[in-house]
Scaffold this motif. Structure first.
Motif, mmCIF file in Angstrom:
data_model
loop_
_atom_site.group_PDB
_atom_site.id
_atom_site.type_symbol
_atom_site.label_atom_id
_atom_site.label_comp_id
_atom_site.label_asym_id
_atom_site.label_seq_id
_atom_site.Cartn_x
_atom_site.Cartn_y
_atom_site.Cartn_z
ATOM 1 N N ILE A 235 0.802 -1.218 0.000
ATOM 2 C CA ILE A 235 0.000 0.000 0.000
ATOM 3 C C ILE A 235 0.837 1.270 0.000
ATOM 4 C CG2 ILE A 235 -1.998 -1.106 1.037
ATOM 5 C CD1 ILE A 235 -1.222 0.167 3.694
ATOM 6 N N GLY A 236 2.121 1.163 0.242
ATOM 7 C CA GLY A 236 2.972 2.346 0.194
ATOM 8 C C GLY A 236 2.508 3.439 1.134
ATOM 9 N N ASN A 237 2.265 4.632 0.603
ATOM 10 C CA ASN A 237 1.879 5.788 1.423
ATOM 11 C C ASN A 237 0.376 5.986 1.523
ATOM 12 O OD1 ASN A 237 4.530 6.492 2.015
ATOM 13 N ND2 ASN A 237 4.747 7.612 0.110
ATOM 14 N N GLU B 9 -7.246 2.827 5.881
ATOM 15 C CA GLU B 9 -8.672 3.086 5.691
ATOM 16 C C GLU B 9 -9.031 3.176 4.211
ATOM 17 O OE1 GLU B 9 -6.739 4.761 7.908
ATOM 18 O OE2 GLU B 9 -7.553 3.677 9.634
ATOM 19 N N ILE B 10 -8.187 3.795 3.416
ATOM 20 C CA ILE B 10 -8.439 3.904 1.975
ATOM 21 C C ILE B 10 -8.398 2.526 1.322
ATOM 22 C CG2 ILE B 10 -7.494 4.771 -0.209
ATOM 23 C CD1 ILE B 10 -6.723 7.324 1.323
ATOM 24 N N ILE B 11 -7.434 1.716 1.718
ATOM 25 C CA ILE B 11 -7.337 0.362 1.171
ATOM 26 C C ILE B 11 -8.552 -0.468 1.574
ATOM 27 C CG2 ILE B 11 -6.024 -1.796 1.200
ATOM 28 C CD1 ILE B 11 -4.706 0.446 -0.396
ATOM 29 N N LEU B 12 -8.972 -0.392 2.828
ATOM 30 C CA LEU B 12 -10.159 -1.130 3.277
ATOM 31 C C LEU B 12 -11.394 -0.713 2.489
ATOM 32 C CD1 LEU B 12 -9.646 -1.244 7.147
ATOM 33 C CD2 LEU B 12 -9.593 -3.156 5.539
ATOM 34 N N LYS B 13 -11.564 0.575 2.246
ATOM 35 C CA LYS B 13 -12.693 1.058 1.447
ATOM 36 C C LYS B 13 -12.623 0.507 0.030
ATOM 37 C CE LYS B 13 -15.068 5.167 -0.111
ATOM 38 N NZ LYS B 13 -15.047 6.618 -0.259
ATOM 39 N N TYR B 14 -11.449 0.500 -0.553
ATOM 40 C CA TYR B 14 -11.252 -0.050 -1.903
ATOM 41 C C TYR B 14 -11.650 -1.530 -1.948
ATOM 42 C CZ TYR B 14 -8.890 -1.742 -6.075
ATOM 43 O OH TYR B 14 -8.610 -2.352 -7.264
ATOM 44 N N ILE B 15 -11.212 -2.279 -0.954
ATOM 45 C CA ILE B 15 -11.540 -3.710 -0.889
ATOM 46 C C ILE B 15 -13.049 -3.912 -0.750
ATOM 47 C CG2 ILE B 15 -11.304 -5.815 0.504
ATOM 48 C CD1 ILE B 15 -8.406 -4.861 1.119
ATOM 49 N N GLN B 16 -13.676 -3.155 0.128
ATOM 50 C CA GLN B 16 -15.105 -3.304 0.373
ATOM 51 C C GLN B 16 -15.938 -2.968 -0.860
ATOM 52 O OE1 GLN B 16 -15.498 -0.763 3.780
ATOM 53 N NE2 GLN B 16 -14.903 -2.369 5.222
#
Length: 71
Positions: free
Chosen positions: A54-56, A60-67
């Motif tokens: 995920i780098g920088n 929370e942004i990654i979790l939203k993307y996954i969801q």
């Protein structure tokens, strides 16, 4: 899947373990049903996989993307 792991593990080892464990558990819990559909091989997963770091970007942004996948 979003996971945190120790650098001593390779991505390949983690993916292999996840595939092995989930396949084992699915057969353990649903053997009768799965036997009707998977009579030749007891495999759920394809040979490949994709991973990225995920780098920088925040967790929370990654979790939203996954969801939101598949919407």
């Amino acid at each position: 899947i979003l996971i945190r792991y120790s650098p001593k593990w390779s991505i390949l080892e983690i993916v292999r373990l996840l595939k092995q464990l989930t396949t084992y558990r699915m057969w353990q819990k649903h053997n009768e049903y799965l036997s009707q559909h998977f009579w030749k091989e007891r495999a759920f997963w394809s040979d490949g996989y994709f991973s990225c770091s995920i780098g920088n970007v925040s967790k929370e942004i990654i979790l939203k993307y996954i969801q939101e996948q598949g919407r």
